[in-house]
Scaffold this active site. Sequence first.
Site, PDB file in Angstrom:
ATOM      1  N   ARG A 155      60.306  38.879 -60.561  1.00 45.31           N
ATOM      2  CA  ARG A 155      61.536  38.251 -61.056  1.00 45.31           C
ATOM      3  C   ARG A 155      62.028  37.173 -60.089  1.00 45.31           C
ATOM      4  O   ARG A 155      62.521  36.125 -60.513  1.00 45.31           O
ATOM      5  CB  ARG A 155      62.629  39.304 -61.271  1.00 45.31           C
ATOM      6  CG  ARG A 155      62.342  40.163 -62.500  1.00 45.31           C
ATOM      7  CD  ARG A 155      63.193  41.410 -62.522  1.00 45.31           C
ATOM      8  NE  ARG A 155      64.597  41.147 -62.683  1.00 45.31           N
ATOM      9  CZ  ARG A 155      65.572  41.926 -62.199  1.00 45.31           C
ATOM     10  NH1 ARG A 155      65.282  42.998 -61.494  1.00 45.31           N
ATOM     11  NH2 ARG A 155      66.823  41.623 -62.426  1.00 45.31           N
TER      12      ARG A 155
ATOM     13  N   ARG B 221      67.463  50.457 -62.988  1.00 42.29           N
ATOM     14  CA  ARG B 221      66.891  49.615 -64.035  1.00 42.29           C
ATOM     15  C   ARG B 221      65.391  49.555 -63.836  1.00 42.29           C
ATOM     16  O   ARG B 221      64.922  49.393 -62.718  1.00 42.29           O
ATOM     17  CB  ARG B 221      67.484  48.202 -63.958  1.00 42.29           C
ATOM     18  CG  ARG B 221      68.601  47.967 -64.953  1.00 42.29           C
ATOM     19  CD  ARG B 221      69.308  46.657 -64.710  1.00 42.29           C
ATOM     20  NE  ARG B 221      68.438  45.484 -64.812  1.00 42.29           N
ATOM     21  CZ  ARG B 221      68.887  44.228 -64.808  1.00 42.29           C
ATOM     22  NH1 ARG B 221      70.181  43.992 -64.704  1.00 42.29           N
ATOM     23  NH2 ARG B 221      68.040  43.220 -64.889  1.00 42.29           N
TER      24      ARG B 221
ATOM     25  N   LYS C  70      75.706  37.770 -60.577  1.00 46.60           N
ATOM     26  CA  LYS C  70      76.147  37.005 -61.757  1.00 46.60           C
ATOM     27  C   LYS C  70      77.000  37.874 -62.686  1.00 46.60           C
ATOM     28  O   LYS C  70      78.047  37.443 -63.142  1.00 46.60           O
ATOM     29  CB  LYS C  70      74.934  36.482 -62.557  1.00 46.60           C
ATOM     30  CG  LYS C  70      74.059  35.516 -61.796  1.00 46.60           C
ATOM     31  CD  LYS C  70      72.959  34.952 -62.687  1.00 46.60           C
ATOM     32  CE  LYS C  70      71.950  35.976 -63.165  1.00 46.60           C
ATOM     33  NZ  LYS C  70      71.121  36.589 -62.103  1.00 46.60           N
TER      34      LYS C  70
ATOM     35  N   ARG D 157      67.920  29.693 -68.365  1.00 47.78           N
ATOM     36  CA  ARG D 157      66.997  30.056 -67.288  1.00 47.78           C
ATOM     37  C   ARG D 157      65.782  29.151 -67.242  1.00 47.78           C
ATOM     38  O   ARG D 157      64.933  29.325 -66.367  1.00 47.78           O
ATOM     39  CB  ARG D 157      66.526  31.493 -67.479  1.00 47.78           C
ATOM     40  CG  ARG D 157      67.313  32.538 -66.675  1.00 47.78           C
ATOM     41  CD  ARG D 157      66.917  33.892 -67.185  1.00 47.78           C
ATOM     42  NE  ARG D 157      66.847  34.946 -66.237  1.00 47.78           N
ATOM     43  CZ  ARG D 157      67.763  35.926 -66.141  1.00 47.78           C
ATOM     44  NH1 ARG D 157      68.844  35.905 -66.863  1.00 47.78           N
ATOM     45  NH2 ARG D 157      67.575  36.919 -65.301  1.00 47.78           N
TER      46      ARG D 157
ATOM     47  N   ARG E 120      70.530  49.116 -56.508  1.00 41.76           N
ATOM     48  CA  ARG E 120      71.365  49.055 -57.724  1.00 41.76           C
ATOM     49  C   ARG E 120      71.095  50.239 -58.651  1.00 41.76           C
ATOM     50  O   ARG E 120      69.943  50.553 -58.947  1.00 41.76           O
ATOM     51  CB  ARG E 120      71.108  47.739 -58.460  1.00 41.76           C
ATOM     52  CG  ARG E 120      71.857  47.649 -59.790  1.00 41.76           C
ATOM     53  CD  ARG E 120      72.029  46.236 -60.241  1.00 41.76           C
ATOM     54  NE  ARG E 120      70.790  45.621 -60.704  1.00 41.76           N
ATOM     55  CZ  ARG E 120      70.721  44.352 -61.138  1.00 41.76           C
ATOM     56  NH1 ARG E 120      71.799  43.588 -61.134  1.00 41.76           N
ATOM     57  NH2 ARG E 120      69.574  43.850 -61.543  1.00 41.76           N
TER      58      ARG E 120
HETATM   59  P1  AMP Z   1      69.269  39.896 -66.231  1.00 48.37           P
HETATM   60  O1  AMP Z   1      70.039  41.102 -66.597  1.00 48.37           O
HETATM   61  O2  AMP Z   1      70.044  38.629 -66.418  1.00 48.37           O
HETATM   62  O3  AMP Z   1      68.634  40.003 -64.875  1.00 48.37           O
HETATM   63  O4  AMP Z   1      68.048  39.807 -67.279  1.00 48.37           O
HETATM   64  C1  AMP Z   1      67.085  40.842 -67.354  1.00 48.37           C
HETATM   65  C2  AMP Z   1      65.824  40.333 -68.052  1.00 48.37           C
HETATM   66  O5  AMP Z   1      66.147  39.898 -69.371  1.00 48.37           O
HETATM   67  C3  AMP Z   1      65.168  39.124 -67.395  1.00 48.37           C
HETATM   68  O6  AMP Z   1      64.303  39.489 -66.330  1.00 48.37           O
HETATM   69  C4  AMP Z   1      64.409  38.533 -68.587  1.00 48.37           C
HETATM   70  O7  AMP Z   1      63.245  39.286 -68.880  1.00 48.37           O
HETATM   71  C5  AMP Z   1      65.393  38.749 -69.718  1.00 48.37           C
HETATM   72  N1  AMP Z   1      66.325  37.598 -69.855  1.00 48.37           N
HETATM   73  C6  AMP Z   1      67.686  37.605 -69.676  1.00 48.37           C
HETATM   74  N2  AMP Z   1      68.202  36.383 -69.887  1.00 48.37           N
HETATM   75  C7  AMP Z   1      67.167  35.564 -70.197  1.00 48.37           C
HETATM   76  C8  AMP Z   1      67.043  34.189 -70.486  1.00 48.37           C
HETATM   77  N3  AMP Z   1      68.114  33.365 -70.507  1.00 48.37           N
HETATM   78  N4  AMP Z   1      65.794  33.707 -70.741  1.00 48.37           N
HETATM   79  C9  AMP Z   1      64.704  34.497 -70.747  1.00 48.37           C
HETATM   80  N5  AMP Z   1      64.740  35.809 -70.461  1.00 48.37           N
HETATM   81  C10 AMP Z   1      65.964  36.348 -70.184  1.00 48.37           C
END
Ligand code: AMP
Length: 215
Positions: free
Chosen positions: A167, A156, A8, A83, A122
């Site tokens: 996740r 990460r 993404k 989400r 990653r």
């Molecule tokens: P990402 O970098 O998009 O994988 O997001 C990393 C983490 O941030 C996720 O595993 C969630 O804990 C939190 N997070 C990011 N975007 C959202 C969202 N739209 N709703 C809830 N938690 C989020």
Amino acid sequence: MGPPGAGKGTQGARLAEWLGVPRFSTGDMLREARRAGTELGERARRYMDAGELVPDEVILDLIDETLRGADASRGFILDGFPRTETQAEGLGDVLARRGESLDAVVDLQVPEEELVRRLSARRVCPECGAVWSAEELESGEEGIPCPECSAGVEQREDDRPETVRRRLEVYRTQTEPVLAWYAASDVPVVAVPGTGPVSEVQRRLRERLTEGAET
Ligand code: AMP
């Protein structure tokens, strides 16, 4: 939209550049808030480290505030948001207040074993934010220099295997239903295979979105 590791961020950034619009990634914004030690960052920390979603009201406030402050006059790309169905409904309200609507929802599809492989490989740069795979760096070791800025790369915290499993489960149970929710709405859902070279996925994405714009 897409599960963790689908690409993404990578594809969203390229698409935003091509379209000349900003990209808003809730994950990046939360990580930035953590680095800056803000109240939002502190609040989000335990959810993120456990692979859980940050509460909807926190995320919706963040998006509302971001869109108010940004130059979004030519549109924008949302990455990693919404989400949950509650977030999708909240986004609908925010957009309605702004007199806007979504042009498309992209569903970036990647098989689970490939996601696990990508996430475990990653590495990210804490300084410039560049994202690499261990293959590109020719090593999975943390601390080796980022090819962009020479800071030591890291894995990460939430890319470690136990958290990755959670996740992926959270994606299947809480986020995937949002795609069905959009499919039942009048927003086009564009499914794009996310496997293969980055440039090839980007080409497919642009092609599919352009087709959508012409119909
Ligand atoms: P990402 O970098 O998009 O994988 O997001 C990393 C983490 O941030 C996720 O595993 C969630 O804990 C939190 N997070 C990011 N975007 C959202 C969202 N739209 N709703 C809830 N938690 C989020």
